[in-house]
Design an enzyme around this catalytic site. Structure first.
Site, PDB file in Angstrom:
ATOM      1  N   PHE A 107       7.230 -34.580  41.791  1.00  0.00           N
ATOM      2  CA  PHE A 107       6.052 -33.602  41.974  1.00  0.00           C
ATOM      3  C   PHE A 107       6.196 -32.681  41.176  1.00  0.00           C
ATOM      4  CE2 PHE A 107       2.892 -30.958  44.151  1.00  0.00           C
ATOM      5  CZ  PHE A 107       2.064 -31.897  44.569  1.00  0.00           C
ATOM      6  N   GLY A 142      -7.190 -27.935  40.110  1.00  0.00           N
ATOM      7  CA  GLY A 142      -6.168 -28.059  39.305  1.00  0.00           C
ATOM      8  C   GLY A 142      -6.522 -28.078  37.671  1.00  0.00           C
ATOM      9  N   ASP A 187      -6.561 -32.734  36.323  1.00  0.00           N
ATOM     10  CA  ASP A 187      -4.924 -32.361  35.850  1.00  0.00           C
ATOM     11  C   ASP A 187      -4.339 -33.456  35.985  1.00  0.00           C
ATOM     12  OD1 ASP A 187      -5.383 -32.630  38.810  1.00  0.00           O
ATOM     13  OD2 ASP A 187      -4.398 -30.705  39.394  1.00  0.00           O
ATOM     14  N   ASP A 241      -2.863 -39.712  39.953  1.00  0.00           N
ATOM     15  CA  ASP A 241      -1.713 -40.294  40.694  1.00  0.00           C
ATOM     16  C   ASP A 241      -2.141 -41.134  41.359  1.00  0.00           C
ATOM     17  OD1 ASP A 241       0.765 -40.077  42.015  1.00  0.00           O
ATOM     18  OD2 ASP A 241      -0.052 -38.669  43.432  1.00  0.00           O
TER      19      ASP A 241
END
Ligand code: IMP
Ligand code: MG
Length: 178
Positions: free
Chosen positions: A151, A43, A99, A102
């Site tokens: 998302f 990512g 990246d 979460d």
């Protein structure tokens, strides 16, 4: 591909400006520290490529690959190291480049894993922070944008290995992964 995007969240122009500002800050903070930038594949690859071209400090780079998601949009909680570093980090100032942060499960595992190798310091740089879904006790030192609880894909971020090549950040339509 574009039909799967609900809306553009961050444009190419906004990405460029933010990433340049992050590079300038990192240049100041790491001047004379001979840092090692550790990109978390896959990512990070577009973000890191842009970020490091805005860094004026002397630095080196390496990469790791980890897996926590499989094919889904929610972290499975189990982290697996797929590719380890190829250089020693003992005594080095390490900046992990991600990246998106979460649940935090991936980065908290990675930080613990790297701390065992006795670096001088470990800092975390992430383009996106999605605090709504945090499960692990971890914070980034450099954050590009706060991410809503949706998302997102593009600029290196994928769903099921697709959409990484979008030049902007888009919100994926929920029906694509439902
Ligand atoms: P965490 O362990 O839950 O913090 O997961 C971090 C990883 O999940 C990131 O490196 C991404 O690969 C992936 N991820 C989390 N949220 C998103 C998203 O909105 N879009 C794309 N990938 C995501
Ligand atoms: Mg991913």
């Amino acid at each position: 591909m574009k039909n799967d995007i609900e809306k553009v969240l961050i444009s190419e122009q906004e990405l460029q400006e933010k990433v340049a500002a992050m590079g300038a800050q990192i240049s100041r903070d790491f001047a004379d520290k001979d840092p090692l930038f550790v990109g978390v594949l896959k990512g990070c690859f577009i973000f890191m490529a842009d970020l490091i071209r805005g860094v004026e400090a002397d630095c080196r780079m390496d990469f790791m690959a980890v897996s926590s998601y499989g094919r889904g949009t929610v972290s499975s909680g189990a982290v697996e190291i797929i590719k380890d570093l190829s250089v020693s980090i003992e005594g080095k100032h390490v900046l992990i480049i991600e990246d998106i942060l979460d649940s935090g499960v991936t980065l908290s595992y990675l930080r613990g894993f790297l701390e065992q190798r006795k670096p001088a310091s470990i800092r975390i740089c992430t383009l996106f922070d999605k605090p709504a879904r945090r499960r692990a006790d971890i914070q980034a030192d450099y954050v590009g944008f706060l991410c809503p609880d949706a998302f997102i894909v593009g600029y290196g971020l994928d769903f099921d290995e697709r959409y990484r090549n979008l030049p902007y950040i888009g919100v994926l339509k929920p029906e694509v992964y439902a």
